[in-house]
Design a protein around this motif. Sequence first.
Motif, PDB file in Angstrom:
ATOM      1  N   ASP A   1       0.841  -1.198   0.000  1.00  0.00           N
ATOM      2  CA  ASP A   1       0.000   0.000   0.000  1.00  0.00           C
ATOM      3  C   ASP A   1       0.877   1.249   0.000  1.00  0.00           C
ATOM      4  OD1 ASP A   1      -2.036   1.754   0.117  1.00  0.00           O
ATOM      5  OD2 ASP A   1      -2.702   1.245   2.149  1.00  0.00           O
ATOM      6  N   GLY A   2       0.692   2.118  -0.990  1.00  0.00           N
ATOM      7  CA  GLY A   2       1.474   3.352  -1.076  1.00  0.00           C
ATOM      8  C   GLY A   2       2.867   3.160  -1.631  1.00  0.00           C
ATOM      9  N   SER A   3       3.145   2.021  -2.260  1.00  0.00           N
ATOM     10  CA  SER A   3       4.474   1.769  -2.802  1.00  0.00           C
ATOM     11  C   SER A   3       4.807   2.770  -3.900  1.00  0.00           C
ATOM     12  CB  SER A   3       4.545   0.344  -3.358  1.00  0.00           C
ATOM     13  OG  SER A   3       5.764   0.149  -4.045  1.00  0.00           O
ATOM     14  N   LEU A   4       6.085   3.184  -3.918  1.00  0.00           N
ATOM     15  CA  LEU A   4       6.563   4.119  -4.956  1.00  0.00           C
ATOM     16  C   LEU A   4       7.257   3.393  -6.096  1.00  0.00           C
ATOM     17  CD1 LEU A   4       8.011   6.937  -2.664  1.00  0.00           C
ATOM     18  CD2 LEU A   4       5.751   6.809  -3.707  1.00  0.00           C
TER      19      LEU A   4
END
Length: 355
Positions: free
Chosen positions: A106-109
């Motif tokens: 979740d929210g990985s760049l």
Amino acid sequence: DGRLDGWCNDNLKWLRETYGERNLVSAVLHMDEKTPHIHATIVPIVTGERRKARKEEQNGKKKYRKKNTQDVRLCADDVMVRHRLKHYQDTYAQAMSKYGLQRGIDGSLAKHISTMQYYKELVEQQDSLQENIETLLGLEEEAQKKLKQVKGEINTQKMKSAAVNATTAIADGVSSLLGGSKVKRLEAENEGLKQDIANLQRQVQAEQREQTKMENRHNSEINKIDRSYQQKIAGYDNRLKQIDTYFPIVTELLPIAEQCREVGFTEELTRRIVSLQPVGFKGRLYSKEHKERFRTEHSTATVERNPQENGKFRLCIDRMPILEWFRMKFQELKEKLSVSNTSKEENKPKRGLRL
């Protein structure tokens, strides 16, 4: 593992529950890649008040007559907003957890790399592995040279002892280098890279063969159409030759038919005229020479042999060649206009002197 049908059914269930059963247009299973996947099509039909209208009302802007909030409408914005996309990923991961599928971070760049960059890195990694293997082989060769040097410098007894020790050390070292887990892993990765490159080459060759087959099919279709076209052209040419041979009058009458259409005769009247029948008519005929339409209340159109050109025909109106008939009509029009102008001049009031 024989669970493909269950996986498909769970996907359909999730799609219906997430987007609405009536909004699901189609879902097609694709097996053309290593991982089975589904292409689903939905229509973003939603209900409820528009976000823009609700926001304007909160900001105190002018209110307009509201539409029924229960009316259905198309709105991709309500379906594709950020918090909904995150919700889709969460609920899909929950529905697929029993198949061992895990949700992404979740929210990985992290970002995907292109296919070209992926294969470029594979080739570079293969080159690096090859260099490591060559270095290890060089170390083995150097160890063998040192072993020979030891045998030549020490006496027989020491040589035996040293040879045993050196051989043991070298064997252990080489075994550690060549048989170790690191080299085996590198060799395995190198073989994997070679296999990937070979698979890619086979895929490219297969695509090239398929493209060649498609081009051959297209060329075959084009050649087939061209042969059919050439056959039709040859048939038309043969028919025209037969017409010229057995009905030469048709060729001679074609210019007359074109002339009839130019001056204003209908298809029906043209057909009767070129069949060498006298045709009575009334109406207007157009003269390109005078750029004028001349009217006749009753005239007869005929096709006659042209005495000035042997074997040729000419179009006649009231037994006169049509060009002469136009000139006669033009002269009559000029005389009529001249008489009309003279009459107008005579009827004008004459102006005299007044005392």
